[in-house]
Design an enzyme around this catalytic site. Structure first.
Site, PDB file in Angstrom:
ATOM      1  N   LYS A  23      -7.196  -6.639  -1.491  1.00 49.33           N
ATOM      2  CA  LYS A  23      -7.971  -5.964  -0.456  1.00 49.33           C
ATOM      3  C   LYS A  23      -8.772  -4.832  -1.093  1.00 49.33           C
ATOM      4  O   LYS A  23      -8.200  -3.939  -1.722  1.00 49.33           O
ATOM      5  CB  LYS A  23      -7.049  -5.428   0.638  1.00 49.33           C
ATOM      6  CG  LYS A  23      -6.386  -6.527   1.459  1.00 49.33           C
ATOM      7  CD  LYS A  23      -5.261  -5.984   2.316  1.00 49.33           C
ATOM      8  CE  LYS A  23      -5.723  -4.939   3.298  1.00 49.33           C
ATOM      9  NZ  LYS A  23      -4.587  -4.390   4.093  1.00 49.33           N
ATOM     10  N   LYS A  68       0.843  -1.181   0.000  1.00 45.84           N
ATOM     11  CA  LYS A  68       0.000   0.000   0.000  1.00 45.84           C
ATOM     12  C   LYS A  68       0.884   1.238   0.000  1.00 45.84           C
ATOM     13  O   LYS A  68       2.072   1.176   0.314  1.00 45.84           O
ATOM     14  CB  LYS A  68      -0.937   0.028   1.194  1.00 45.84           C
ATOM     15  CG  LYS A  68      -0.276   0.225   2.544  1.00 45.84           C
ATOM     16  CD  LYS A  68      -1.262   0.532   3.661  1.00 45.84           C
ATOM     17  CE  LYS A  68      -2.326  -0.518   3.816  1.00 45.84           C
ATOM     18  NZ  LYS A  68      -3.178  -0.312   5.017  1.00 45.84           N
TER      19      LYS A  68
END
Length: 392
Positions: free
Chosen positions: A86, A28
């Site tokens: 995700k 991320k």
């Protein structure tokens, strides 16, 4: 088994996370939002660098709840070779449609729906995630400067989320500005994954680079699961599991002890044998003294601590579960929970009902670990320190 997920920004940090024992590497960009996505070339480079040594997850980004756009972003990550995708499920009228639109991809890739405890998380979505083929669900926080996960959901509510995920066949993940003191508290709940970013960075700033020592410290707080141990969701009741003790192995014997105590802890509790006592909760006061094995060296960090949060959180979980007819039953459950912890040698529990008379009525019990299982355990065998060497 609770896995340690370390969020990284690319191949270099992924190597650090793997070297220090992370179970899952999670891609991320912390500077781009709660679920900021990294560039496609960074995804490809990290997939190549990790090369299957650890499961790799990646986030789709802080995207609006538009089914076609979300499905395209998730599909691109799956095609790039990550193991878990995700997907942020932000509070919006289109959230259910997005979940349904991802079902075809979920049939061939592992998707994890991420909801935000401080921004419209809804446990009622878990059945839909399961029906749509998602592999798991995670609770996170959207606003990293507004407190951590436990500031937005108490331990009982988080336990309900984990249990609901298990009931629907979903992996349960918890994240959201988690810090080392949160770990023993959250291990009580037996989530499948605990996720970290800020706690792994130098100076605890999530936009900085991850620090090997910080990663190792969190790794030491989440020991591996012993083989052959049944999953705690399989028929066990929450009031008898102290899952911070899972995975800890016997350590050296020792006689030195300390006492950890909780004083005058008052909660509303559904308790009592009379029918009228089932109508509403009544105030109950708890006093708990725990005799614990001393670690053998000066306390340095959370690896050396039997946290009083384990006692207070355990009580909260017990009283949240069901109506309890007798104070004796409640006291026994608290004692049993505490003595599940390998460093707890004995416990004194006093439970007092405060609304029956002008004063208090209740019970005090003293319980010790059974002689055949009383061998002193070291809480964190993975936390080997130089100061524990010969002659110290």
């Amino acid at each position: 088994m609770t896995l340690f997920l370390a969020s990284v920004t690319g191949p270099q940090e992924a190597e650090t996370a793997i070297a220090e024992g992370a179970d899952i590497v999670d891609l991320k960009d912390p500077a781009a939002g709660a679920l900021g996505a990294v560039a496609p070339e960074v995804v490809r480079a990290t997939v190549a660098a990790v090369a299957g040594r650890r499961p790799l997850s990646a986030v789709t980004g802080d995207l609006p709840m538009q089914p076609e756009r979300l499905a395209a972003a998730a599909g691109a990550l799956a095609q790039a070779g990550v193991d878990y995708v995700k997907v942020g499920l932000f509070a919006s009228a289109g959230r259910e449609q997005c979940i349904a639109a991802l079902a075809p991809l979920a049939a061939r890739s592992k998707l994890v729906g991420v909801m935000f405890a401080d921004a419209g998380a809804d446990d009622a979505l878990l059945p839909l995630l399961a029906r749509s083929g998602f592999a798991g669900a995670m609770l996170d926080t959207a606003h990293k400067d507004a407190g951590g996960l436990l500031d937005h959901r108490d331990i009982a509510a988080l336990g309900s989320f984990v249990d609901a995920c298990g009931a629907h066949g979903l992996m349960a993940g918890l994240a959201g500005s988690l810090e080392p003191p949160d770990v023993p508290r959250l291990l009580l709940l037996a989530p499948d994954v605990l996720g970290f970013r800020g706690a792994l960075c130098a100076g605890r700033g999530r936009a900085g680079h991850i620090d090997p020592e910080a990663v190792a410290a969190v790794r030491a707080l989440i020991p591996p699961e012993p083989r052959g141990k049944p999953h705690p969701h399989a028929g066990s009741k929450i009031d008898y599991r102290l899952l911070a003790a899972r995975g800890y192995a016997p350590g050296p014997d020792g006689a030195s002890t300390d006492r950890i105590f909780v004083r005058d802890f008052v909660l509303p509790v559904r308790i009592g044998a009379y029918a009228r006592e089932r109508r509403k909760p009544q105030k109950v006061r708890f006093n708990v003294d725990v005799k614990v094995q001393r670690p053998g060296h000066a306390v340095g960090d959370m690896r050396d601590v039997f946290s009083y949060d384990i006692v207070t959180d355990g009580i909260c979980m017990i009283v949240a579960q069901e109506h309890i007819p007798f104070v004796e039953t409640l006291a026994e459950r608290v004692a049993a929970l505490v003595l599940t912890h390998p460093r707890a040698l004995a416990v004194t529990v006093r439970v007092e009902k405060l609304e029956v008379v002008d004063g208090a009525v209740g019970v005090e019990i003293v319980r010790e670990r059974a002689a055949e299982t009383a061998k002193v355990h070291q809480l964190f065998p993975l936390a080997v320190r130089e100061r524990d060497g010969p002659g110290e």
